[in-house]
Write an enzyme that holds these catalytic residues in place. Sequence first.
Site, mmCIF file in Angstrom:
data_model
loop_
_atom_site.group_PDB
_atom_site.id
_atom_site.type_symbol
_atom_site.label_atom_id
_atom_site.label_comp_id
_atom_site.label_asym_id
_atom_site.label_seq_id
_atom_site.Cartn_x
_atom_site.Cartn_y
_atom_site.Cartn_z
ATOM 1 C CG ASP A 119 -23.389 56.231 71.045
ATOM 2 O OD1 ASP A 119 -24.485 56.823 71.108
ATOM 3 O OD2 ASP A 119 -23.276 54.994 70.955
ATOM 4 C CG HIS A 120 -26.287 63.060 71.264
ATOM 5 N ND1 HIS A 120 -26.247 63.360 72.599
ATOM 6 C CD2 HIS A 120 -26.705 64.183 70.648
ATOM 7 C CE1 HIS A 120 -26.637 64.605 72.788
ATOM 8 N NE2 HIS A 120 -26.918 65.134 71.625
#
Length: 421
Positions: free
Chosen positions: A391-392
């Site tokens: 999850d950036h």
Amino acid sequence: MSKKDIKVPNIGEFKDVEVIEVLIKEGQKIKKNDPLITIESDKSSVEIPSSEEGTVISLNIKIGDKVSEGDKIIEIESEKELKGIEVAESPKNQLSKKVDKKEIRENKETGDILIKDASIKTSASPKVRKFARELGIDINKVSGSERQGRVTESDVKLFVAKKSNKTFKNQNITDQKIEQEYSHSEFGEVEIKDIPRVKKLSSKYLMNSWSKIPHVTNHDEADITELEEFRASLTDIYTGEKKKITPLAFIVKALTVSLKKFPNFNSSIDEIENGKMTVKKYFHVGIAVDTPHGLMVPKLRNADNKNISLISAELKKISQQCRDLKIDKKELFGGSMTITSLGSIGGSFFTPIINYPEVAILGVGKAEKKQVFIDGKFVTRTMLPLSLSYDHRIIDGAEAARFNNELKENLGKNFAYKLAV
Ligand code: CAO
């Protein structure tokens, strides 16, 4: 300067029809043929244009009103001198001035009022108008593909698709269902089957992850030559037989060691706006299990405290429970990070979808012998493909690359779990 009333003209047999849009406001300057209101019957809707030019003094109509021919829509102040025309014209006179009678008629087939006058532009069913309104689309801007330029729902969708290619402003558009315009059976024989229950259940979780999490996947390869030699050497101390422990048990252990160094990977975020994230102090590794019913992800609890043999035994147990649909539902929740291994099936790199609300997932491909250039020469090594999706919002690319380095180290020749079998 003179005041004039603009009234609903003769619109065929339609009486007591609802006003669904008021397109002007008090004080607004309008020109002849500017649309004033949209009215809608059960079968169709049309815009009523202005028969005069001037400034709107008062609005006599609001959305939801029911109108018939002759009802006053607005009062305007006209700057032009009236020459021989009554201030409040009879609807019929107004109509004959506005549109030739032959040009207004009801289309029996479609239920539309067909008006040739260019000012009453858009022909569309109430359903399509409502659909366009809900999407915030001005239907007059949509080109109709049907006869007489009639706008269909597909025309509105096409318009939206083109618009959203330019701007991604309207996020709701992605939630709109796209109606299929054809049936598969038109092209050959088909069979309709039930989608397995597990697939139906997991679909909402997958959609949620896919649409909510900005995924990035880093690909890397771990050199597991020594690990594979070690694994092949394992024998049961009582029977002397070769121990059947798959690489996955080692990967689970290596992952827990890596997670301890990179706690961000063992976290969850509920709402990013809250500015808070939950960092888990436990190490429950999710394992994606392929079952005849669909994919299930049971958790291998406290994997950091278990040795490789125990992890291997639990892997077999929980995957069998899933295949037999005997797993407790609670065992599918509360994970740290998930491993999805296609190693026994084949393939190298892929792009795993994060198991929301986790923030990372490790995809494992099939280990293969490769020629690797080390210390100035090519040597044969067993390489394990890794696909780490994260999850950036929480994990940056650099952190993910470092995490992969750590994982490779823990799977490599100095592997920390050698003593933990
Ligand atoms: N590279 C090479 N060989 C591998 C391997 C890898 N990465 N991983 C496993 N293998 C080998 C094992 O060593 C074993 O070999 P032997 O039969 O010679 O002992 C064989 O493949 C079968 O392994 P397995 O599948 O029985 O066991 P596992 O621990 O590797 O996997 C489980 C267990 C539950 C993960 C697996 O059965 C499974 O369901 N995999 C599919 C997961 C999946 O579908 N993921 C995709 C999700 S995204 O849609």
